[in-house]
Design an enzyme around this catalytic site. Structure first.
Site, PDB file in Angstrom:
ATOM      1  N   ASP A 166       0.828  -1.255  -0.036  1.00 53.82           N
ATOM      2  CA  ASP A 166       0.001  -0.176  -0.040  1.00 53.82           C
ATOM      3  C   ASP A 166       0.838   1.403  -0.067  1.00 53.82           C
ATOM      4  OD1 ASP A 166      -2.886  -0.594  -0.145  1.00 53.82           O
ATOM      5  OD2 ASP A 166      -2.819  -1.240   2.140  1.00 53.82           O
TER       6      ASP A 166
HETATM    7  C1  BGC Z   1       0.387   1.240   6.067  1.00 53.42           C
HETATM    8  C2  BGC Z   1      -0.099   0.112   5.564  1.00 53.42           C
HETATM    9  C3  BGC Z   1      -1.429  -0.094   5.425  1.00 53.42           C
HETATM   10  C4  BGC Z   1      -2.106   0.966   4.797  1.00 53.42           C
HETATM   11  C5  BGC Z   1      -3.527   0.816   4.911  1.00 53.42           C
HETATM   12  C6  BGC Z   1      -0.513   2.430   5.531  1.00 53.42           C
HETATM   13  O1  BGC Z   1      -0.114   3.449   6.456  1.00 53.42           O
HETATM   14  O2  BGC Z   1       1.735   1.333   6.307  1.00 53.42           O
HETATM   15  O3  BGC Z   1       0.752  -1.005   6.028  1.00 53.42           O
HETATM   16  O4  BGC Z   1      -1.504  -1.050   4.509  1.00 53.42           O
HETATM   17  O5  BGC Z   1      -1.798   2.276   5.588  1.00 53.42           O
HETATM   18  O6  BGC Z   1      -4.238   1.807   4.475  1.00 53.42           O
HETATM   19  C1  NOJ Z   2      -1.471  -3.890   5.501  1.00 50.41           C
HETATM   20  C2  NOJ Z   2      -2.851  -3.776   4.594  1.00 50.41           C
HETATM   21  O1  NOJ Z   2      -3.766  -4.302   5.553  1.00 50.41           O
HETATM   22  C3  NOJ Z   2      -2.592  -4.835   3.408  1.00 50.41           C
HETATM   23  O2  NOJ Z   2      -3.648  -4.647   2.698  1.00 50.41           O
HETATM   24  C4  NOJ Z   2      -1.222  -4.381   2.686  1.00 50.41           C
HETATM   25  O3  NOJ Z   2      -1.103  -5.443   1.712  1.00 50.41           O
HETATM   26  C5  NOJ Z   2      -0.155  -4.233   3.884  1.00 50.41           C
HETATM   27  N1  NOJ Z   2      -0.265  -3.467   4.759  1.00 50.41           N
HETATM   28  C6  NOJ Z   2       1.143  -4.089   3.039  1.00 50.41           C
HETATM   29  O4  NOJ Z   2       1.238  -2.679   2.771  1.00 50.41           O
END
Ligand code: BGC
Ligand code: NOJ
Length: 825
Positions: free
Chosen positions: A502
């Site tokens: 993400d």
């Molecule tokens: C986080 C990710 C997460 C995303 C979801 C980010 O701030 O680092 O791990 O998947 O937010 O919106």
């Molecule tokens: C947490 C999110 O829930 C997941 O959808 C994502 O793939 C990982 N972070 C990595 O960014």
């Protein structure tokens, strides 16, 4: 240092000090009513949706960190010292303390002044209530007079509004008190058809329902006014902050013990049956009400029925026995007995338990997820199925269909949906271009587990609109086509807003603080390509082809295979960097994750999928991962870590080096490398990667690891971080499902396939073997794996009930118990 121990026979983690390095929590409930409970009884409950149906209030990031929960305050023989069985919030030193987190229940026991107070908390199977069975036992030689106060603080339902809209909320709180039950009915008279209650199965000697009266405006949870003075105020909340507190005077002779069963319940009423007659109408009970109001009296029928199911000690014990039996059954589907005790407890107990929790809650409510921000994630929930489908396939089936209904006609999907409505979330929208592939993967996992090919014919809407109905196979087809039709300059899949990572936001270009990296689109998205999606396609795409073939559509299967072959060629041509796979091309068409980059030369994500798909030079790829990304605490996500903000990369470069997606050990993607290493026969490496992140292996250094030693955390700080080895964001992470798949299907190598059960272990060479029991499509397989030649991988012979089988796949059998012997060599 440890703060407790595993009691595997009871499937419990036993915490022996309340001062754990972070609150160590458990989850109660798995269908409608959910509770989070810490080792000091902190936490909260909600019904299905942690934002919209929050039952108890909880303040995140509090000081101290874990304040607020369901508390019992004890004043024994008018002592000056009041205490709680779970130590907090009074923090009076106890003579003994123990918290046992088990499968869907938690038992907290404390003792002081020869009085033992033990509380068993659980949500019974099929009931929308948290049962709290409190046992008080006088272990002394003199009689005791105890003043007991219960306490919970109600949330005014919408947790977001509850923590922000005070100008309204301070005027709307309403309660009713009827004998030993306190009802919370804020907003019930208008548009809500639900209320909550807190009852006890004994007469009470008083109560409080106004927080400011109970605690006092200038006191904390540790010194509530009422408890300190030993006298309830019988306060009736009218606005401000409604709570529920029962006051009970208990007398105990030496050695005597008494049980009290408290029930914290949630009730929904039909619109026409919401209210009882107004007070004053003949024959009606007279509850005490906020403001003495006589109208809008709650219809308590369903509450009475619910309470009647758990209002004695015996009934509570029976409900607990049912819950235990439920978990015995769930956990008997896959069990292993390997030479490694820690692996056994992860596989047999805690990893599977965590998979249930992530399946239920996605990423909504934990001690790191506030329950207000996130609905059910499309990619997250699809992946969660991988670790859960064997437990309750019918629930996985329904989830797959719910998720498919939030897909768009172009094969994309709403990135999230709300659990109460099951409707896609418009605010976040779609365009996360890895999403479609996870749909194919979860569907494949479901069919492999169950053999239920008919799911592909299920008719499901697109965009939640019934007029857009089509078969699930059609949804998979569009998901497949989404990847090959949305390609960039090199013919590689476009990344969209982000793929699995993400934080790699190649189309965002955000220079304004506060903007969301996930939804801000600064670029038109026609250039940035993801090699991760391409390698996922190499691994997952063939599943779609297999499903077509099973359905008899050979032409479509061949088309799919030729598209996969084409894409694989493109990946090898434009996605290989000489020693590993590139991560992406950015919006300028420049390489991301290449030896030519100064930072972020190598990323973990594409490597594991490429190896699992046998793409390119698998040995070289794995060597590079090991050389660049391995650390004492697992594989970091990228190297070198980013030290500066890179406008064209986005959120990944906002994190300080070593944290989260910027070179943290992201335990979710470590699993892909465990699978990959096992796949090529590097059994020792697979086990090394596994044991570095699996929580039971980290128990000995809990003070560094910080989060619970029984569940995975999303991230362990990487080698560039100031706090290398420290875990954060425990419980709700795709790590649970993927690591269960990695250890159960790749290391232990017991993997469901469309037409049978494959046995292909990839274990440490020094193991003599292991045994496992696996129930699969109604039959039970008692599997013995022998490793006389000390190899990692390679099935030399396989017999089922004494008969040799060609290859390493056991054909699915209808029923019965079967003895399977596997010799490696
Ligand atoms: C986080 C990710 C997460 C995303 C979801 C980010 O701030 O680092 O791990 O998947 O937010 O919106
Ligand atoms: C947490 C999110 O829930 C997941 O959808 C994502 O793939 C990982 N972070 C990595 O960014």
């Amino acid at each position: 240092m440890k703060y407790g121990f595993f009691d595997d026979a009871n499937r419990e983690y036993v915490i022996t000090s309340p001062r754990t390095p972070y609150p160590w929590i458990n989850y109660l409930g798995s269908e409608g009513f959910f509770s989070l409970i810490s080792n000091t009884a902190g936490g909260y409950c909600f019904y299905k949706d942690a934002r919209l149906r929050r039952i108890l209030r909880y303040r995140y990031n509090n000081v101290p960190i874990d304040m607020g929960g369901r508390y019992f305050y004890i004043n024994d023989n008018d002592s000056d010292e009041i205490w709680n069985p779970g130590w907090s919030p009074c923090k009076t030193s106890l003579d003994s303390y123990e918290c046992r987190h088990g499968m869907g229940y938690t038992r907290i026991t404390g003792s002081k002044f020869d009085l033992e107070a033990s509380v068993l908390f659980f949500v019974p199977v099929g009931l929308d209530a948290e049962v709290q069975k409190l046992t008080l036992k006088n272990n002394g030689s003199a009689p005791k007079k105890i003043k007991l106060f219960s306490f919970v603080e109600w949330c005014l339902w919408d947790a977001m509004d509850d923590s922000s809209n005070f100008q309204r909320n301070f005027s709307i709180g309403e309660v009713e008190i009827d004998n030993s039950t306190i009802y919370h009915k804020t907003e019930y008279k208008e548009r809500r058809d639900h209320y909550a209650f807190y009852s006890v199965n004994a007469p009470i000697n008083g109560f409080d329902t106004s927080r400011d009266d109970f605690i006092g405006l200038y006191n904390g949870f540790d010194a509530p006014d009422v408890v300190m003075s030993g006298k309830p105020k019988n306060s009736v909340a009218d606005g401000w902050a409604p709570i529920a507190s029962h006051y009970i005077e208990v007398e105990l002779a030496p050695n005597e013990s008494k049980d009290f069963v408290f029930v914290l319940g949630y009730i929904e009423n039909e619109f026409n049956e919401k209210f009882a007659p107004d007070i004053g109408a003949s024959g009606t009970p007279h509850p005490t009400t906020s403001g003495g109001r006589t109208q809008n009296i709650v219809n308590k029928k369903r509450a009475h029925e619910l309470i009647a199911k758990c209002d004695t000690s015996e009934k509570a014990d029976k409900l607990l026995a049912e819950l235990r039996a439920h978990w015995d059954e769930l956990l008997s589907i896959y069990t292993v007995n390997s030479p490694d005790e820690k692996l056994n407890r992860m596989v047999n107990i805690w990893n599977q338990y965590q998979c249930m929790v992530t399946f239920n809650l996605s990423r909504s409510a934990s001690y790191f997820e506030s329950g207000i921000g996130r609905g059910m994630g499309f990619r997250d929930s699809n992946q969660d199925i991988l670790g859960f489908v064997h437990q309750i396939p019918s629930r996985a089936r329904q989830r797959i269909l719910d998720l498919a209904s939030t897909m768009l006609r172009d094969g994309g999907a709403y990135h999230q949906y709300q659990p109460l409505t099951k409707k896609g979330n418009h605010e976040l929208g779609s365009n996360f271009n890895d999403d479609p592939l996870w749909m194919i993967l979860s569907t494949a996992a479901y069919i492999k587990e169950t053999g239920d090919v008919a799911i592909l014919d299920e008719v499901v809407p697109y965009e939640n609109k019934e007029e857009l109905n089509a078969s699930l196979l059609d949804h998979c087809k569009r998901a497949f086509n989404h990847v090959i039709t949305k390609v960039g300059p090199h013919g590689l899949p476009l990344i969209g807003r982000a793929d699995w990572n993400d934080c790699l936001n190649l189309n965002c270009f955000s220079a304004t603080s506060g903007q969301s990296f996930q939804t801000t689109e600064g670029k038109d998205g026609k250039v940035a390509e993801s090699i991760m999606i391409a390698t996922m396609f190499a691994f997952i795409g063939p599943e779609y082809a297999k499903m077509c073939r099973i359905k008899g559509d050979e032409t479509e299967a061949l088309r799919a295979e030729s598209e996969i072959a084409k894409m694989n060629e493109i990946v090898l041509k434009h996605g290989w960097d000489g020693e590993w796979f590139l991560r992406a091309y950015d919006d300028f068409g420049k390489k991301v994750g290449s030896k030519d980059n100064e930072e972020g030369k190598i990323f973990i994500e594409p490597q594991g999928f490429a190896v699992m798909a046998n793409l390119g030079d698998t040995e070289k790829t794995l060597d590079s991962v090991d050389k660049w990304l391995n650390s004492d605490h697992g594989l970091v996500l990228n190297q070198p870590a980013f030290t500066r903000y890179i406008l064209e990369y986005g959120e990944i470069s906002t994190y300080p080096p070593g944290y989260k997606e910027n070179a943290g050990v992201f335990c979710h993607n470590n699993a892909w490398l465990i699978c990959a290493a096992a796949h090529v026969g590097r059994g020792d490496k697979a086990f090394e990667y596994y044991s570095k992140i699996a929580p039971a292996f980290r128990e000995d250094f809990s003070e560094l690891n910080k989060t619970e030693p029984y569940v995975y955390a999303q991230m362990i700080a990487g080698k560039d971080a100031g706090r290398h080895g420290e875990s954060k964001n425990s419980w709700l992470t795709g790590t649970a499902a993927w690591n269960f798949a990695a250890v159960s299907q790749y290391i232990l190598g017991i993997a469901p396939d469309y037409d049978g059960l494959v046995i292909d272990p990839s274990i440490p060479k020094d193991w003599d073997g292991f045994t496992a029991e696996r129930t699969f499509r109604g039959a039970k397989y008692n599997i013995t794996v022998k490793n006389p030649n000390k190899v990692s991988k390679g099935v030399k012979s396989l017999t089922v009930n004494g008969k040799a089988i060609e290859g390493n796949k056991i054909p699915a059998m209808a029923s019965g118990e079967h003895e399977v012997e596997v010799i490696l060599g």
